[in-house]
Design a protein around this motif. Sequence first.
Motif, PDB file in Angstrom:
ATOM      1  N   ARG A 215      33.348  41.478  46.428  1.00  0.00           N
ATOM      2  CA  ARG A 215      33.615  41.254  45.000  1.00  0.00           C
ATOM      3  C   ARG A 215      32.607  41.973  44.114  1.00  0.00           C
ATOM      4  NH1 ARG A 215      33.607  34.942  44.615  1.00  0.00           N
ATOM      5  NH2 ARG A 215      31.832  35.323  46.001  1.00  0.00           N
ATOM      6  N   PHE A 216      31.384  42.124  44.615  1.00  0.00           N
ATOM      7  CA  PHE A 216      30.389  42.881  43.861  1.00  0.00           C
ATOM      8  C   PHE A 216      30.828  44.336  43.726  1.00  0.00           C
ATOM      9  CE2 PHE A 216      27.995  39.169  44.921  1.00  0.00           C
ATOM     10  CZ  PHE A 216      26.975  39.073  43.988  1.00  0.00           C
ATOM     11  N   LEU A 217      31.358  44.883  44.803  1.00  0.00           N
ATOM     12  CA  LEU A 217      31.815  46.266  44.770  1.00  0.00           C
ATOM     13  C   LEU A 217      32.992  46.433  43.820  1.00  0.00           C
ATOM     14  CD1 LEU A 217      31.441  49.104  45.944  1.00  0.00           C
ATOM     15  CD2 LEU A 217      33.045  48.466  47.754  1.00  0.00           C
ATOM     16  N   ARG A 218      33.938  45.510  43.853  1.00  0.00           N
ATOM     17  CA  ARG A 218      35.098  45.595  42.954  1.00  0.00           C
ATOM     18  C   ARG A 218      34.665  45.537  41.496  1.00  0.00           C
ATOM     19  NH1 ARG A 218      37.894  41.963  46.555  1.00  0.00           N
ATOM     20  NH2 ARG A 218      37.580  40.292  45.045  1.00  0.00           N
ATOM     21  N   SER A 219      33.711  44.663  41.184  1.00  0.00           N
ATOM     22  CA  SER A 219      33.235  44.557  39.802  1.00  0.00           C
ATOM     23  C   SER A 219      32.536  45.834  39.369  1.00  0.00           C
ATOM     24  CB  SER A 219      32.292  43.357  39.651  1.00  0.00           C
ATOM     25  OG  SER A 219      32.996  42.146  39.760  1.00  0.00           O
ATOM     26  N   SER A 220      31.771  46.425  40.274  1.00  0.00           N
ATOM     27  CA  SER A 220      31.085  47.678  39.961  1.00  0.00           C
ATOM     28  C   SER A 220      32.092  48.791  39.705  1.00  0.00           C
ATOM     29  CB  SER A 220      30.158  48.060  41.112  1.00  0.00           C
ATOM     30  OG  SER A 220      29.525  49.294  40.866  1.00  0.00           O
ATOM     31  N   GLN A 221      33.116  48.872  40.531  1.00  0.00           N
ATOM     32  CA  GLN A 221      34.125  49.917  40.368  1.00  0.00           C
ATOM     33  C   GLN A 221      34.926  49.749  39.086  1.00  0.00           C
ATOM     34  OE1 GLN A 221      36.182  49.356  44.077  1.00  0.00           O
ATOM     35  NE2 GLN A 221      35.000  50.940  45.140  1.00  0.00           N
ATOM     36  N   SER A 222      35.144  48.498  38.672  1.00  0.00           N
ATOM     37  CA  SER A 222      35.938  48.249  37.461  1.00  0.00           C
ATOM     38  C   SER A 222      35.242  48.761  36.214  1.00  0.00           C
ATOM     39  CB  SER A 222      36.241  46.759  37.319  1.00  0.00           C
ATOM     40  OG  SER A 222      35.065  46.015  37.025  1.00  0.00           O
ATOM     41  N   LEU A 223      33.915  48.891  36.271  1.00  0.00           N
ATOM     42  CA  LEU A 223      33.180  49.407  35.115  1.00  0.00           C
ATOM     43  C   LEU A 223      33.486  50.876  34.847  1.00  0.00           C
ATOM     44  CD1 LEU A 223      29.676  47.757  35.659  1.00  0.00           C
ATOM     45  CD2 LEU A 223      31.484  47.026  34.096  1.00  0.00           C
ATOM     46  N   ASN A 224      34.037  51.554  35.838  1.00  0.00           N
ATOM     47  CA  ASN A 224      34.386  52.959  35.660  1.00  0.00           C
ATOM     48  C   ASN A 224      35.722  53.147  34.964  1.00  0.00           C
ATOM     49  OD1 ASN A 224      32.040  53.876  37.008  1.00  0.00           O
ATOM     50  ND2 ASN A 224      33.012  53.531  38.996  1.00  0.00           N
ATOM     51  N   ARG A 225      36.470  52.043  34.811  1.00  0.00           N
ATOM     52  CA  ARG A 225      37.756  52.138  34.128  1.00  0.00           C
ATOM     53  C   ARG A 225      37.541  52.030  32.616  1.00  0.00           C
ATOM     54  NH1 ARG A 225      39.496  48.485  38.381  1.00  0.00           N
ATOM     55  NH2 ARG A 225      39.486  46.762  36.886  1.00  0.00           N
ATOM     56  N   PRO A 226      38.417  52.644  31.820  1.00  0.00           N
ATOM     57  CA  PRO A 226      38.290  52.533  30.359  1.00  0.00           C
ATOM     58  C   PRO A 226      38.354  51.080  29.909  1.00  0.00           C
ATOM     59  CG  PRO A 226      39.861  54.244  30.953  1.00  0.00           C
ATOM     60  CD  PRO A 226      39.549  53.512  32.223  1.00  0.00           C
ATOM     61  N   SER A 227      37.633  50.772  28.854  1.00  0.00           N
ATOM     62  CA  SER A 227      37.663  49.429  28.286  1.00  0.00           C
ATOM     63  C   SER A 227      39.043  49.129  27.716  1.00  0.00           C
ATOM     64  CB  SER A 227      36.616  49.301  27.180  1.00  0.00           C
ATOM     65  OG  SER A 227      36.741  48.060  26.512  1.00  0.00           O
ATOM     66  N   ASP A 228      39.457  47.875  27.855  1.00  0.00           N
ATOM     67  CA  ASP A 228      40.736  47.448  27.283  1.00  0.00           C
ATOM     68  C   ASP A 228      40.602  47.038  25.816  1.00  0.00           C
ATOM     69  OD1 ASP A 228      42.352  47.794  29.588  1.00  0.00           O
ATOM     70  OD2 ASP A 228      41.504  45.961  30.443  1.00  0.00           O
ATOM     71  N   LEU A 229      39.376  47.001  25.305  1.00  0.00           N
ATOM     72  CA  LEU A 229      39.176  46.762  23.880  1.00  0.00           C
ATOM     73  C   LEU A 229      39.408  48.063  23.113  1.00  0.00           C
ATOM     74  CD1 LEU A 229      35.885  44.659  23.879  1.00  0.00           C
ATOM     75  CD2 LEU A 229      38.189  43.798  23.473  1.00  0.00           C
ATOM     76  N   SER A 230      39.948  47.939  21.912  1.00  0.00           N
ATOM     77  CA  SER A 230      40.123  49.132  21.089  1.00  0.00           C
ATOM     78  C   SER A 230      38.758  49.711  20.728  1.00  0.00           C
ATOM     79  CB  SER A 230      40.887  48.796  19.812  1.00  0.00           C
ATOM     80  OG  SER A 230      40.087  47.996  18.960  1.00  0.00           O
ATOM     81  N   LYS A 231      38.716  51.012  20.423  1.00  0.00           N
ATOM     82  CA  LYS A 231      37.455  51.639  20.045  1.00  0.00           C
ATOM     83  C   LYS A 231      36.863  50.990  18.800  1.00  0.00           C
ATOM     84  CE  LYS A 231      38.317  56.171  22.138  1.00  0.00           C
ATOM     85  NZ  LYS A 231      38.442  57.638  21.907  1.00  0.00           N
ATOM     86  N   GLU A 232      37.755  50.553  17.888  1.00  0.00           N
ATOM     87  CA  GLU A 232      37.285  49.903  16.661  1.00  0.00           C
ATOM     88  C   GLU A 232      36.547  48.598  16.978  1.00  0.00           C
ATOM     89  OE1 GLU A 232      40.402  52.742  15.776  1.00  0.00           O
ATOM     90  OE2 GLU A 232      40.378  51.006  17.120  1.00  0.00           O
TER      91      GLU A 232
END
Length: 222
Positions: A10-27
């Motif tokens: 689960r630590f590895l999955r969480s680390s890898q998820s940080l490489n994905r774009p944020s789901d929050l809008s840029k604003e």
Amino acid sequence: IPAETIGDIRFLRSSQSLNRPSDLSKEWQLELKKFQNIIFGSSWDIEEQAAFEYLKNSSNNNFKVVLVPHDVSKNNINRLINQFKQFGIVLYSNGTPNKLNSNRVLLIDTIGLLQSVYRVGSFAVVGGGFKNALHNIIEPLSCSLPVICGDETEKFPEAKFALNNKALIQCTTPIDIANTIVQLVDCPELLVEHREYAFHFFNENLPDLDNAFNYCRSLMTN
């Protein structure tokens, strides 16, 4: 049979998820980065009461409370709006980022955003710790956020390990959580110290897949 433990995946999955774009809008990302944000992740009523107690006794507008409730039903969202309206509350679904400056609470009233919200946090209060049903603490730790939670976490060994490494702070009541938040808000050095604990704990527990694969190769070769 020869065996080797490589760690919690689960630590590895969480680390890898940080490489994905944020789901929050840029604003929203830009707006939230103007402040220090206390993320109440997968919160239940007990953690939300702690948020209320903190806001009632603190006037620090540089720290925003971001509520990400476990229950996003219409009834529960309306309950939270009524509970926190005296402090100024913005709903993610119909608010605009420039309103956050004059309000102290952002309510995330949709699902699927928590991991992205942790990226703009300063520390996290994770729900379920008063019911021995603790929600995911590895996600906030992956963002170097120290975690505050209740003390009924016997079923969750990662909580015990994080506690032993000062990456997690356990509390016994909502008032205890509120007081702990005040300590972190009022003492920047203490917050930085606990963020460093969270950073080191998470990275020291990342599984070493390269080492694991090399180990497997050596077994097959031999």
